[in-house]
Enzyme design. Structure first.
Site, PDB file in Angstrom:
ATOM      1  N   HIS A 195      -4.599  -1.100   0.720  1.00 29.87           N
ATOM      2  CA  HIS A 195      -5.042   0.047  -0.080  1.00 29.87           C
ATOM      3  C   HIS A 195      -5.861   1.024   0.769  1.00 29.87           C
ATOM      4  CE1 HIS A 195      -6.206   1.392  -4.443  1.00 29.87           C
ATOM      5  NE2 HIS A 195      -5.928   2.417  -3.655  1.00 29.87           N
ATOM      6  N   GLU A 206      -6.919  -6.897  -6.092  1.00 30.38           N
ATOM      7  CA  GLU A 206      -7.298  -6.525  -4.727  1.00 30.38           C
ATOM      8  C   GLU A 206      -8.680  -7.077  -4.399  1.00 30.38           C
ATOM      9  OE1 GLU A 206      -6.914  -2.302  -4.217  1.00 30.38           O
ATOM     10  OE2 GLU A 206      -4.812  -2.280  -4.815  1.00 30.38           O
TER      11      GLU A 206
END
Length: 380
Positions: free
Chosen positions: A365, A346
């Site tokens: 997220h 990420e």
């Protein structure tokens, strides 16, 4: 806002902040000192104490402090190990804290915080936004021997070192368990509906101004598999029950949930159990934490065992899923689609195969990034 720290802080301000017992390597949130006794509560709550958004009281300790400030047992002097620009920490960094609590400083390294030693901080707040927190945390604890409570902003602790948590067992560690379950459960049901009602087709037809009817699916009567039946998993099962779905849960200690009214079947961990869940579920939500035993757990074998046309939802941790195997299952049609809020890396790199798949719903997220209005009120 992602932090449940201010709620824990109110409890800490009411009494001594160091009464929470340490269980194994870390603690669940110290935001409540009562066990949840409702029939739908996790039976494991008898063994630990944590605050839960849905079932615990809101604002009770803020009210106590407002009415009887003399009830404070000890001042909370807080150091925040986090990125100063992380807006998810605004309630702590910029908000008005409860009586007898003060933020001494914010920093990402020991050097940025070292001048605070003379103020004898006794509470350390740790955010996932702190780069290399697993390396910095032990340095901060060594630099500040006055620290007597460490609170981690997230529910997951995979960004910290298990060895460090164990070596610091004399210091209570708490986390944000119970703070994000409602939002993530809602995201799960939204994802199920996204594919059941074929929202991508609706959006394409709207863009083309095309009035064309088509058949949709009901969630009622479908099976939801829950991989990692903790607080998030139970909150999801609660909503799935309201939709009339059947729930199959997988957890390390299935005996705990034998009499759980939210579950139709409870399985233990292991390859055979996971494959069984995948084979009979129309939708699978993965809310398992990232640990040595769970990394790569949902792999090619699991996807090969999946019921054809299944939808896979991941909101736990990215490394739990073999993304290459997931992409292959999505391209082959073994899976109808996937809704992903977490990834192995990420931010998800540009050019990653997942970006180009029409049957994948991607969120950055942030499906637990809720600004809790009640929490801001509590802080005031």
């Amino acid at each position: 806002m992602r932090s449940a720290f201010c709620k824990s802080l109110q409890v800490a301000s009411r009494r001594t902040i160091f009464q929470t017992p340490v269980t194994s390597a870390f603690l669940t949130t110290a935001g409540s000192t009562r066990n949840i006794q409702t029939p739908r509560a996790d039976p494991l709550s008898k063994e630990y104490k944590y605050w839960n958004r849905e079932e615990s009281k809101h604002g009770e300790y803020a009210y106590l402090l407002d009415m009887s400030p003399w009830s404070v047992k000890r001042e909370a002097r807080i150091v925040s190990l986090s990125d100063p620009n992380d807006s998810a920490n605004d309630a702590l960094h910029k908000g008005k804290l409860p009586y007898s609590s003060q933020l001494l400083g914010v920093g990402k390294t020991v050097d940025e915080l070292k001048d605070l030693a003379d103020k004898e901080p006794n509470v350390l707040f740790v955010s996932p936004s702190c780069p290399r927190a697993c390396l910095v945390l032990p340095q901060v604890l060594e630099a500040f021997p006055t620290i007597e409570w460490v609170h981690v902003r997230s529910a997951g602790l995979d960004f910290l070192s298990p060895e460090e948590l164990q070596s610091s067992s004399s210091i209570p560690f708490t986390n944000a368990k119970g703070a994000f379950s409602s939002s993530l459960a809602e995201y799960t049901m939204m994802s199920c509906s996204y594919f059941a009602k074929n929202l991508p087709r609706l959006m394409r037809q709207k863009q083309a101004q095309n009035w064309e009817k088509y058949d949709v699916e009901e969630l009622r009567g479908k099976t939801l598999g829950v991989v990692g039946y903790g607080d998030i998993g139970r909150a999801t099962a609660k909503l799935a029950n309201a939709y009339g779905m059947r729930v199959v849960a997988l957890r390390r200690h299935p005996e705990i949930s034998v009499n759980d009214p939210l579950c139709d079947k409870v399985l233990g961990t292991g390859k055979a159990s996971l494959n069984e869940l995948m084979a009979e579920s129309d939708y699978v939500v993965c809310s398992a934490p990232s640990t040595v035993s769970t990394r790569g757990m949902v792999n090619a074998d699991a996807f090969a065992a999946a019921k054809e046309g299944m939808v896979f939802i991941n909101l736990g941790r990215g490394p739990v899923v073999d993304e290459k195997a997931l992409v292959k299952a999505l391209k082959s049609g073994q899976l109808k689609g996937a809704a992903l809020d977490v990834f192995a890396e990420e931010p998800l790199p540009k050019g990653h195969d997942l970006w180009g798949l029409d049957n994948v719903l991607i969120s950055p997220h942030n499906m637990d990034q809720v600004r809790f209005k009640w929490m801001m009120c509590n802080v005031r």
